[in-house]
Design an enzyme around this catalytic site. Sequence first.
Site, PDB file in Angstrom:
ATOM      1  CB  SER A 166      -0.945  -0.073   1.196  1.00 54.48           C
ATOM      2  OG  SER A 166      -2.124   0.604   0.893  1.00 54.48           O
TER       3      SER A 166
ATOM      4  CG  HIS B 169      -5.570  -2.581   0.034  1.00 52.85           C
ATOM      5  ND1 HIS B 169      -4.758  -2.191  -1.004  1.00 52.85           N
ATOM      6  CD2 HIS B 169      -5.155  -1.870   1.117  1.00 52.85           C
ATOM      7  CE1 HIS B 169      -3.910  -1.274  -0.577  1.00 52.85           C
ATOM      8  NE2 HIS B 169      -4.123  -1.065   0.706  1.00 52.85           N
TER       9      HIS B 169
HETATM   10  C1  GCU Z   1      -5.485   4.533   1.326  1.00 55.73           C
HETATM   11  C2  GCU Z   1      -4.811   5.451   0.343  1.00 55.73           C
HETATM   12  C3  GCU Z   1      -3.852   4.689  -0.556  1.00 55.73           C
HETATM   13  C4  GCU Z   1      -2.881   3.920   0.292  1.00 55.73           C
HETATM   14  C5  GCU Z   1      -3.633   3.077   1.289  1.00 55.73           C
HETATM   15  C6  GCU Z   1      -2.755   2.410   2.340  1.00 55.73           C
HETATM   16  O1  GCU Z   1      -6.320   3.645   0.683  1.00 55.73           O
HETATM   17  O2  GCU Z   1      -5.820   6.085  -0.392  1.00 55.73           O
HETATM   18  O3  GCU Z   1      -3.130   5.562  -1.402  1.00 55.73           O
HETATM   19  O4  GCU Z   1      -2.062   3.129  -0.545  1.00 55.73           O
HETATM   20  O5  GCU Z   1      -4.496   3.869   2.040  1.00 55.73           O
HETATM   21  O6  GCU Z   1      -1.602   2.737   2.495  1.00 55.73           O
HETATM   22  O7  GCU Z   1      -3.327   1.584   3.069  1.00 55.73           O
END
Ligand code: GCU
Length: 406
Positions: free
Chosen positions: A242, A387
């Site tokens: 992420s 995710h």
């Molecule tokens: C949110 C954010 C993303 C990021 C993610 C994370 O979803 O919008 O850009 O990658 O958090 O780090 O969990």
Amino acid sequence: MYRQQIPWQVNYDESQVPPFSLPEVLRTVDGVPIDSVAQWEANRPALLELFRKEMYGRRLPLPDSTQYKLLSEKKDALDGTAIMQQIEMTFSMDNGKSHKAIMLLFIPAAARKPVPVFTGLTFNGNHVVCNDPDILVTGSVGAEFRDFDRTYGSQARRFPLKRIMERSFAVAVCSYHDFFPDDYRGWEKSILPLFLSTEELRPRGKDISAIAVWAWGLSRMLDCLETNPLIDAEKGAVFGHSRLGKTALWAGAEDTRFKLVCVNDSGCGGAAPSRRLFGETLFSMCAKENGFGNYWFTHTVKDICAVPEKLSVDQHQLIALIAPRAVAVHSATLDRWADPRGEYLSFWHAAPVYKLYGKKTVLNATPPPPETPVGTDMSYFLRQGRHDMLLSDWECYMDAFDAAVK
Ligand code: GCU
């Protein structure tokens, strides 16, 4: 234009993605075609500098000195499969300023020679990777700004440590908060006061970003690992999920000691193209001054975020900056916010640079089906699911290491 009219709207409809074109990867920053490794390498510093200027900010210096202190060593961690060490790193300046971070390291107990290491950062702190009560709760400076999870092992699913030990790799982690507390107010509590005065910290994020600081932290972890006789730090992989996947990508571009760069569900500002309007955009991430994501990047990103065409670079060029070292880009089917198709597109558009180096590249312009890893020097995997970063991601990262680095 769609983007200006409704910049907050999130598009999840492939048929609604406005046409866009990516900068050609085999061009110098002055637009001259590149057709040799020598030309690519001559242009590489200028391209890297553009990414610093526009996306992630300047490269930070080394501290005047660094001290490492072994706080603990447990020879029978993870049910006897690992040696667990906790090392305090103190970064000191001659003017008396200093900053500390604690690294947690697992080394396969069965290893008979120095082992390659996967280096990464954790959300929250080191204690979330497994439920061993001897692990110190780290990163708690983050609690000053946001929810902080003190639960041991709460992210253990992202760290299948025993399996990693079984495959003869070490794993090193630090809390990202220890380098830059993940908040728009985190500047003064980050490592930056080592190098910048309070006044210099004021135009916040002008030419520095949290991602650059986190990437700096990954490099300092590698410095420390290089001094560890149980580790073969020349064979280092960097990983991140992420926002920390965005960070791993930047760390891999800045620090060529990382021989494999594992980028997981990194999305916008990571592997996904900034110019593609699908899922998260630079606008949704960076437009709000006090918002989420804004301080992850430079102010340039904030200023141009509604019109990403104003950037002179796009993220496939960042992947190409890893070449000829190995890169592994992973997406997840249900993680539409991170734009899996876009992540593959950048990966695919970086391939000409790997080809220049004579590396094996992925031949298909369209993404492979889920659960079907492809490639070696450049590898891609689309995990079925949400995710996250799970065992199947790790198996692919370790396979990529075995195929491309070992
Ligand atoms: C949110 C954010 C993303 C990021 C993610 C994370 O979803 O919008 O850009 O990658 O958090 O780090 O969990």
